[in-house]
Write an enzyme that holds these catalytic residues in place. Structure first.
Site, PDB file in Angstrom:
ATOM      1  N   PHE A   1      43.941  29.672   2.645  1.00 49.15           N
ATOM      2  CA  PHE A   1      44.215  29.819   4.080  1.00 49.15           C
ATOM      3  C   PHE A   1      44.856  31.174   4.387  1.00 49.15           C
ATOM      4  O   PHE A   1      44.287  32.000   5.130  1.00 49.15           O
ATOM      5  CB  PHE A   1      45.087  28.629   4.513  1.00 49.15           C
ATOM      6  CG  PHE A   1      45.893  28.845   5.745  1.00 49.15           C
ATOM      7  CD1 PHE A   1      45.294  29.231   6.937  1.00 49.15           C
ATOM      8  CD2 PHE A   1      47.272  28.650   5.724  1.00 49.15           C
ATOM      9  CE1 PHE A   1      46.049  29.419   8.084  1.00 49.15           C
ATOM     10  CE2 PHE A   1      48.033  28.830   6.858  1.00 49.15           C
ATOM     11  CZ  PHE A   1      47.425  29.229   8.041  1.00 49.15           C
ATOM     12  N   ILE A   2      45.983  31.484   3.784  1.00 52.37           N
ATOM     13  CA  ILE A   2      46.660  32.759   4.099  1.00 52.37           C
ATOM     14  C   ILE A   2      45.877  33.928   3.496  1.00 52.37           C
ATOM     15  O   ILE A   2      45.685  34.961   4.138  1.00 52.37           O
ATOM     16  CB  ILE A   2      48.122  32.756   3.586  1.00 52.37           C
ATOM     17  CG1 ILE A   2      48.901  31.585   4.199  1.00 52.37           C
ATOM     18  CG2 ILE A   2      48.819  34.086   3.915  1.00 52.37           C
ATOM     19  CD1 ILE A   2      50.307  31.395   3.653  1.00 52.37           C
TER      20      ILE A   2
ATOM     21  N   LEU B   1      48.750  35.405  -4.264  1.00 51.89           N
ATOM     22  CA  LEU B   1      48.873  34.231  -3.397  1.00 51.89           C
ATOM     23  C   LEU B   1      48.333  32.968  -4.065  1.00 51.89           C
ATOM     24  O   LEU B   1      48.455  31.877  -3.506  1.00 51.89           O
ATOM     25  CB  LEU B   1      48.101  34.469  -2.080  1.00 51.89           C
ATOM     26  CG  LEU B   1      48.848  35.132  -0.920  1.00 51.89           C
ATOM     27  CD1 LEU B   1      49.418  36.483  -1.296  1.00 51.89           C
ATOM     28  CD2 LEU B   1      47.943  35.288   0.291  1.00 51.89           C
TER      29      LEU B   1
ATOM     30  N   LYS C   1      58.325  27.861  -8.296  1.00 51.95           N
ATOM     31  CA  LYS C   1      58.280  29.104  -7.509  1.00 51.95           C
ATOM     32  C   LYS C   1      59.548  29.932  -7.729  1.00 51.95           C
ATOM     33  O   LYS C   1      59.507  31.160  -7.706  1.00 51.95           O
ATOM     34  CB  LYS C   1      58.097  28.794  -6.020  1.00 51.95           C
ATOM     35  CG  LYS C   1      56.761  28.177  -5.667  1.00 51.95           C
ATOM     36  CD  LYS C   1      55.572  29.030  -6.056  1.00 51.95           C
ATOM     37  CE  LYS C   1      55.095  29.945  -4.967  1.00 51.95           C
ATOM     38  NZ  LYS C   1      53.845  30.638  -5.310  1.00 51.95           N
TER      39      LYS C   1
ATOM     40  N   GLY D   1      41.612  26.502  -2.246  1.00 58.17           N
ATOM     41  CA  GLY D   1      40.894  27.445  -1.382  1.00 58.17           C
ATOM     42  C   GLY D   1      39.457  26.959  -1.213  1.00 58.17           C
ATOM     43  O   GLY D   1      39.040  25.984  -1.838  1.00 58.17           O
TER      44      GLY D   1
ATOM     45  N   ALA E   1      53.819  35.790  -3.265  1.00 61.93           N
ATOM     46  CA  ALA E   1      54.088  34.821  -2.190  1.00 61.93           C
ATOM     47  C   ALA E   1      54.912  33.683  -2.772  1.00 61.93           C
ATOM     48  O   ALA E   1      54.418  32.870  -3.546  1.00 61.93           O
ATOM     49  CB  ALA E   1      52.785  34.298  -1.620  1.00 61.93           C
TER      50      ALA E   1
ATOM     51  N   ASP F   1      39.725  33.621  -6.981  1.00 66.00           N
ATOM     52  CA  ASP F   1      40.132  32.297  -6.495  1.00 66.00           C
ATOM     53  C   ASP F   1      39.370  31.244  -7.301  1.00 66.00           C
ATOM     54  O   ASP F   1      38.181  31.399  -7.543  1.00 66.00           O
ATOM     55  CB  ASP F   1      39.779  32.175  -4.998  1.00 66.00           C
ATOM     56  CG  ASP F   1      40.574  31.086  -4.306  1.00 66.00           C
ATOM     57  OD1 ASP F   1      41.265  31.380  -3.333  1.00 66.00           O
ATOM     58  OD2 ASP F   1      40.504  29.915  -4.757  1.00 66.00           O
TER      59      ASP F   1
ATOM     60  N   TYR G   1      57.888  21.933  -7.503  1.00 65.53           N
ATOM     61  CA  TYR G   1      57.255  23.064  -6.814  1.00 65.53           C
ATOM     62  C   TYR G   1      58.292  24.152  -6.536  1.00 65.53           C
ATOM     63  O   TYR G   1      58.078  25.329  -6.839  1.00 65.53           O
ATOM     64  CB  TYR G   1      56.626  22.559  -5.511  1.00 65.53           C
ATOM     65  CG  TYR G   1      55.969  23.636  -4.696  1.00 65.53           C
ATOM     66  CD1 TYR G   1      54.946  24.410  -5.231  1.00 65.53           C
ATOM     67  CD2 TYR G   1      56.361  23.875  -3.382  1.00 65.53           C
ATOM     68  CE1 TYR G   1      54.339  25.401  -4.468  1.00 65.53           C
ATOM     69  CE2 TYR G   1      55.755  24.856  -2.617  1.00 65.53           C
ATOM     70  CZ  TYR G   1      54.746  25.615  -3.172  1.00 65.53           C
ATOM     71  OH  TYR G   1      54.150  26.592  -2.414  1.00 65.53           O
TER      72      TYR G   1
END
Ligand code: UDP
Length: 325
Positions: free
Chosen positions: A11-12, A80, A157, A36, A121, A31, A153
């Site tokens: 999406f981003i 990302l 991150k 995605g 990200a 990807d 998560y």
């Protein structure tokens, strides 16, 4: 410039790819199409103006060869590619941790090898269970126990952030870390749990809007094109290197208010249905009750201010989903 975007069919990532293509740059996407989708970049691939400037590699970033070649070719890297969405992470815990930790380490290793600036990200999730606002980049973090997998998560991150900063400190790698706060906009799917596409889709079908918990938890939503602009400007800013930035909006909203606003803006006959967290996610779930960024740091450095307000972003998502996309 040649831009590598891991997760560029997400999406981003797809909005970021579009912005660079519009600027006249070459975009390389890697990807694995896990969350995605080719649909996200179909319009870019078919646009004659972007012909021979968009290159897609369908593979995981855990595979060495493609990443090596692409990092070598490109001038800068946006990382990302990650497991996204609360529902996805709860359903795919091991794969999510592997993608986030091993994938990011691979990307950083390649960027260090070729000395390429890289923007990572990260996410507002890393702050954990705070209830104060606004959240500042230097705040402490608070997680629940490891039995509650949501926090895997956040922890993965956070490890990405530590790893990136360690590469910066020990290897001189130019890293920029961004913590994104609930990015929304066209092409975001509700399949992995994201609340706005879920509510809009429910409202357009006159189905009940599924508000989890009592709906008093808050979020601060940010329009995807504002996020993309921030990422591009940070990438060009030497002062951003080695730093962590919140990227987010300014309007704190409860999820109940969000549901009511979606119903009003769609003119839907839907009602709101409160669903206990346990029913939605099982007993090992904890939500974040409040999530509001301080954007003082990014504002001071690059003058960032979101342009699209809460109603504006809802209207854009509604228009997009009404068109059947
Ligand atoms: N949420 C909800 N109904 C849904 C999906 C999400 O009430 O159908 C809530 C969710 O519990 C959370 C908020 O909306 O409090 C934002 O959820 P999302 O998954 O979009 O983002 P995150 O939890 O990562 O901020």
């Amino acid at each position: 410039m040649k831009i590598l975007i891991t997760g560029g069919a997400g999406f981003i990532g797809s909005h970021l790819a579009e912005a660079y293509l519009q600027r006249g740059d070459e975009v390389y996407i890697i990807d694995d199409l896990s969350t995605g989708s080719l649909d996200n970049i179909k319009a870019l691939q078919q646009n004659p103006q972007f012909k021979n400037r968009l290159f897609l590699t369908v593979n995981t970033i855990l595979e060495h060869h493609n990443l090596l070649e692409l990092t070598g070719i490109c001038d800068v890297v946006f990382h990302l590619a990650a497991a996204v969405g609360v529902r996805y992470i709860l359903e795919n815990p091991l794969e999510s941790i592997r993608t986030n930790i091993q994938g990011t380490e691979k990307v950083l290793e390649m960027c260090a090898k070729f000395k390429k600036r890289v923007l990572i990200a990260s996410t507002s999730e890393v702050y954990g269970k705070h209830t104060h606002a606004p959240l500042v980049e230097t705040d402490n973090i608070i997680y629940g126990p490891s039995s509650k997998f949501r926090w895997s998560y956040a922890a993965s991150k956070l490890m990405d952030e530590f790893t990136a900063l360690a590469y910066f400190r020990t290897r001189g790698l130019q890293v920029i870390i961004t913590r994104l706060f609930n990015t929304v906009g066209p092409r975001q799917t509700g399949a992995y749990g994201m609340v706005i596409p879920r509510f809009v889709s429910q409202a357009l079908r006159d189905r009940p809007l599924t508000v989890y918990g009592d709906g008093r938890q808050t979020r601060t939503f940010t329009y995807v094109k504002d996020v993309v602009e921030a990422l591009m400007r940070l990438m060009e800013c030497d002062g951003a290197v080695g730093e962590v930035f919140n990227v987010g909006g300014t309007e704190e909203t409860t999820i109940l208010e969000l549901a009511q606003r979606v119903i009003a803006l769609t003119g839907s006959a839907s009602a709101v249905e409160l669903i206990p967290y346990e029913k939605a996610f099982g007993k090992d779930f904890e939500d974040m009750q409040r999530r509001v960024p301080s954007i003082a740091k990014i504002r001071a450095l690059i003058g960032f201010a979101p342009r699209v307000d809460f109603d504006g972003m809802l209207r854009k998502v509604i228009a997009h989903m009404r068109n059947g996309s």
